[in-house]
Design an enzyme around this catalytic site. Sequence first.
Site, PDB file in Angstrom:
ATOM      1  N   TYR A 123      -5.085 -24.418 -32.269  1.00 19.54           N
ATOM      2  CA  TYR A 123      -4.315 -23.166 -31.724  1.00 19.54           C
ATOM      3  C   TYR A 123      -2.998 -22.755 -32.209  1.00 19.54           C
ATOM      4  CZ  TYR A 123      -3.744 -19.383 -28.310  1.00 19.54           C
ATOM      5  OH  TYR A 123      -3.630 -18.221 -27.588  1.00 19.54           O
ATOM      6  N   SER A 124      -2.602 -22.931 -33.360  1.00 19.81           N
ATOM      7  CA  SER A 124      -1.274 -22.727 -34.090  1.00 19.81           C
ATOM      8  C   SER A 124      -1.371 -22.124 -35.322  1.00 19.81           C
ATOM      9  CB  SER A 124      -0.420 -24.015 -33.988  1.00 19.81           C
ATOM     10  OG  SER A 124      -0.927 -25.002 -34.567  1.00 19.81           O
ATOM     11  N   ASP A 159       1.540 -37.335 -30.115  1.00 17.71           N
ATOM     12  CA  ASP A 159       1.281 -35.781 -30.342  1.00 17.71           C
ATOM     13  C   ASP A 159       1.811 -35.244 -29.082  1.00 17.71           C
ATOM     14  OD1 ASP A 159       0.488 -33.426 -30.801  1.00 17.71           O
ATOM     15  OD2 ASP A 159      -1.258 -33.922 -31.286  1.00 17.71           O
ATOM     16  N   ILE A 160       2.740 -34.425 -28.829  1.00 13.60           N
ATOM     17  CA  ILE A 160       3.321 -33.851 -27.891  1.00 13.60           C
ATOM     18  C   ILE A 160       2.596 -32.273 -27.764  1.00 13.60           C
ATOM     19  CG2 ILE A 160       5.046 -33.075 -26.413  1.00 13.60           C
ATOM     20  CD1 ILE A 160       6.716 -35.198 -27.368  1.00 13.60           C
ATOM     21  N   CYS A 162      -0.922 -31.868 -27.383  1.00 12.81           N
ATOM     22  CA  CYS A 162      -2.133 -32.250 -28.552  1.00 12.81           C
ATOM     23  C   CYS A 162      -3.115 -31.190 -28.472  1.00 12.81           C
ATOM     24  CB  CYS A 162      -2.756 -33.686 -28.129  1.00 12.81           C
ATOM     25  SG  CYS A 162      -3.357 -33.906 -26.538  1.00 12.81           S
ATOM     26  N   TRP A 164      -6.675 -29.756 -28.182  1.00 11.90           N
ATOM     27  CA  TRP A 164      -8.033 -30.404 -28.173  1.00 11.90           C
ATOM     28  C   TRP A 164      -8.325 -31.534 -28.994  1.00 11.90           C
ATOM     29  CZ3 TRP A 164      -6.924 -24.965 -28.214  1.00 11.90           C
ATOM     30  CH2 TRP A 164      -7.474 -24.418 -26.825  1.00 11.90           C
ATOM     31  N   CYS A 340       0.648  -9.417 -31.666  1.00 12.73           N
ATOM     32  CA  CYS A 340       1.456 -10.252 -32.392  1.00 12.73           C
ATOM     33  C   CYS A 340       1.380 -10.478 -33.535  1.00 12.73           C
ATOM     34  CB  CYS A 340       1.035 -11.664 -31.754  1.00 12.73           C
ATOM     35  SG  CYS A 340       1.439 -12.027 -30.168  1.00 12.73           S
TER      36      CYS A 340
END
Length: 374
Positions: A123-124, A159-160, A162, A164, A340
Site C-alpha cells: 500500500y505505497s 520494517d517500521i 510493515c 501486511w 490524489c
Amino acid sequence: MSAEGFFRELLAEADIAIDGERPWDLQVRDARAYERILKDGSIGFGEAFMEGWLDCARVDQMAERAYRADLAGRIDRKTALFEAFKARLNPFGARGRSFEIGAHHYDAGNDLFEIMLDRRMIYSCGYWLRAEDIEQAQRDKLELVCRKLQLEPGMRLLDIGCGWGGLAAYAAERFGVSVVGVTVSREQLELGRERCRGLPVELRYQDYRDLDEPFERIVSVGMFEHVGRAHYPAFFAACARCLVPQGLLLLHTVGYPQEDVINPWYDKYVMPGVEFPTVANIADVLPAALRLEHFHTLEGAHYDRTLMAWFERFDGGWDRLAGRYGETFRRMWKLYLQGCAGAFRTEQMRVWQLVLSAGPLPGGYRFGHQVALD
C-alpha cells in the site's frame, strides 16, 4: 453574484464546466452544493460528492485541471491559516494516539485492500520505470528498496510500518534476511502474520518509540507520513538507537515540494493527522548519528499510475464490497484515489527515498538511480 455564478466562473478558469459532457466536467445533482462549498471549502465539496450532490466521471482529470489553476487553494484560503496552525498541534503522532490512525484507515477491512492492492498487498507508491501493471510496479519497488539497503543473507531487518508484511516476506525470501515488522493496525497484523507464516518474519503490534534492539538494516515505507512533524526527532532517534554502526536506513515517504497544508477533507475522512514533509523538514531534524547517503525523487507519475491502478481494481471489485461498505464509502474512495492521482500528476506531491547510514561507510555508499532490475 450568486454562489452558482461564482463557481461557474471559477471552474471555467480550469476548463471545467458544470453539467458538461466531458469526463472531467462537474455534474451538479443538488444545487445546495454551491452554498455548501462556499461555506465549508474542500470539506463541503467532498461531503457533497460523497452524498451524491456532485458527480464526475473522471475525478482525476477534474482534479488535475483544478490543481493547475489553484482552485482548491483559492476556495480554502480562508481556512489555510487555521489548518497550518492545527498541523503543528496534530495529536495523532503522539504515543497515546499513534494507534488511532491504524484503527481509522488501515483497519477499514482486509477484504477492501485485498481487492484493491497487488498480490503482496503493498500500500505505497509503485515503481513504473519498466512496469506495465501494478504487480510488476510493486515487485520492482520492493527490489529497488532491498538493493538500496544492500541486504545480505543473515542480516536483521527492521520494517517500521510493515503493513501486511509484503516487504518483509519479499526481503526474507529473496535476500535471506530475518525481519521484525511493527504496525499500529490490528487488521494488518493478523493477516500479515498469516501471509508470512513459515518465514523468518516477526510482526508486532508496537509503537516505533518502544524499539530498542540492534538491526543491520531499517526500512520504513509509507509510514513516515503518520509520524507528525513534532515527532520527527523521536522517529530518527529510535532509528539511530536501533541501527548498528555502519548500518543503513531507507526512508520512503510522500512529501511536498514546498511548504503546504493537508486538504481538510482528506484529513477528516481519509487519513486523520497525516502530515507530508518537505525536504527541509527532514533535513533539519536529522541527528548527527545518521548521515544522508542517497536521495531519490520518484516523480509524481509513479504514484499517479499506482493510484489509478488501485481505483481500477477497487471499481472492478465493487460488487464484492458493496454490501459491507455502501455507496457513500464508494464515492469517498473514488474521490480519494482519483483526487490524489490528479495531485501527483501535477507534481503537487512527490515520493522520496532517502538512504541514511549510521556512521561513515568504508568506501562510501554506491548506488545508481537506474538500477538494473531482473
